[in-house]
Scaffold this motif. Sequence first.
Motif, PDB file in Angstrom:
ATOM      1  N   ARG A  87     -19.907  34.966  38.713  1.00 40.74           N
ATOM      2  CA  ARG A  87     -18.848  34.994  37.696  1.00 40.74           C
ATOM      3  C   ARG A  87     -17.525  35.444  38.326  1.00 40.74           C
ATOM      4  NH1 ARG A  87     -20.925  38.271  33.336  1.00 40.74           N
ATOM      5  NH2 ARG A  87     -22.105  36.443  32.764  1.00 40.74           N
ATOM      6  N   TYR A  88     -17.598  36.446  39.196  1.00 42.93           N
ATOM      7  CA  TYR A  88     -16.399  36.928  39.879  1.00 42.93           C
ATOM      8  C   TYR A  88     -15.795  35.804  40.726  1.00 42.93           C
ATOM      9  CZ  TYR A  88     -13.372  39.592  42.986  1.00 42.93           C
ATOM     10  OH  TYR A  88     -12.293  40.048  43.693  1.00 42.93           O
ATOM     11  N   LEU A  89     -16.645  35.089  41.451  1.00 42.79           N
ATOM     12  CA  LEU A  89     -16.171  33.968  42.269  1.00 42.79           C
ATOM     13  C   LEU A  89     -15.527  32.893  41.400  1.00 42.79           C
ATOM     14  CD1 LEU A  89     -18.999  33.402  44.883  1.00 42.79           C
ATOM     15  CD2 LEU A  89     -16.615  33.941  45.350  1.00 42.79           C
ATOM     16  N   LYS A  90     -16.169  32.609  40.307  1.00 37.49           N
ATOM     17  CA  LYS A  90     -15.666  31.576  39.395  1.00 37.49           C
ATOM     18  C   LYS A  90     -14.276  31.945  38.876  1.00 37.49           C
ATOM     19  CE  LYS A  90     -16.904  28.979  35.315  1.00 37.49           C
ATOM     20  NZ  LYS A  90     -17.477  29.048  34.018  1.00 37.49           N
ATOM     21  N   ASN A  91     -14.068  33.221  38.625  1.00 35.17           N
ATOM     22  CA  ASN A  91     -12.790  33.681  38.087  1.00 35.17           C
ATOM     23  C   ASN A  91     -11.710  33.853  39.150  1.00 35.17           C
ATOM     24  OD1 ASN A  91     -13.778  33.716  35.478  1.00 35.17           O
ATOM     25  ND2 ASN A  91     -14.472  35.836  35.632  1.00 35.17           N
ATOM     26  N   THR A  92     -12.099  33.887  40.415  1.00 36.43           N
ATOM     27  CA  THR A  92     -11.104  34.136  41.462  1.00 36.43           C
ATOM     28  C   THR A  92     -10.790  32.907  42.303  1.00 36.43           C
ATOM     29  OG1 THR A  92     -12.823  34.940  42.960  1.00 36.43           O
ATOM     30  CG2 THR A  92     -11.617  36.601  41.671  1.00 36.43           C
ATOM     31  N   ARG A  93     -11.487  31.824  42.067  1.00 39.26           N
ATOM     32  CA  ARG A  93     -11.168  30.596  42.805  1.00 39.26           C
ATOM     33  C   ARG A  93     -11.520  29.389  41.958  1.00 39.26           C
ATOM     34  NH1 ARG A  93     -15.618  29.760  47.570  1.00 39.26           N
ATOM     35  NH2 ARG A  93     -17.270  29.040  46.245  1.00 39.26           N
ATOM     36  N   SER A  94     -11.057  28.236  42.372  1.00 37.50           N
ATOM     37  CA  SER A  94     -11.353  27.020  41.605  1.00 37.50           C
ATOM     38  C   SER A  94     -12.753  26.558  41.990  1.00 37.50           C
ATOM     39  CB  SER A  94     -10.327  25.938  41.901  1.00 37.50           C
ATOM     40  OG  SER A  94     -10.267  25.706  43.284  1.00 37.50           O
ATOM     41  N   PHE A  95     -13.702  27.074  41.286  1.00 36.66           N
ATOM     42  CA  PHE A  95     -15.114  26.865  41.590  1.00 36.66           C
ATOM     43  C   PHE A  95     -15.808  26.601  40.269  1.00 36.66           C
ATOM     44  CE2 PHE A  95     -18.803  29.809  41.205  1.00 36.66           C
ATOM     45  CZ  PHE A  95     -19.718  29.146  41.986  1.00 36.66           C
ATOM     46  N   SER A  96     -16.541  25.511  40.180  1.00 37.18           N
ATOM     47  CA  SER A  96     -17.172  25.199  38.893  1.00 37.18           C
ATOM     48  C   SER A  96     -18.666  25.099  39.008  1.00 37.18           C
ATOM     49  CB  SER A  96     -16.623  23.906  38.335  1.00 37.18           C
ATOM     50  OG  SER A  96     -16.733  22.870  39.276  1.00 37.18           O
TER      51      SER A  96
END
Length: 146
Positions: free
Chosen positions: A137-146
């Motif tokens: 979730r942190y990664l999703k919120n900090t980069r364009s990652f889906s």
Amino acid sequence: KFTVCENSMEMLVQNNLNLPKVTEEDGCLLAGFDEEKCLRKLSSGLFAFQTYLEFIQETFASEKQNVESLCYGTKHLATTIRQMVINPDEVVIPDSASQKSLLSKLKSDKAWIEKITTHLILRDFTSFMEKTVRAVRYLKNTRSFS
């Protein structure tokens, strides 16, 4: 919180399980987040849990379908996270011989030890998954990652 007595058989079982855990050094916590290190740890841990989940599948017959689904989902998640790692070869995947050896060590002729083992595996798996969800979730919120 689940607590046990110092000298109980349960404590002995828990100490011998060697279940994957996410620690501060793994770079998955908000403070000191290290994407590469964290993803490697999460993927390696999920691959390691496969054998433990296989044990549960064999011993928890009444929930066979649910456990099969859990095994499939865990393997899929481990593979997906591994693909996100810059160098996927650094993700530790237990070899077949190690898995068979671990599986035989987990088995017991005492049903209550297998129940305790199952409980401890599921408890630690839940904790590992909670940390995995937070990190993703942190990664999703900090980069364009889906």
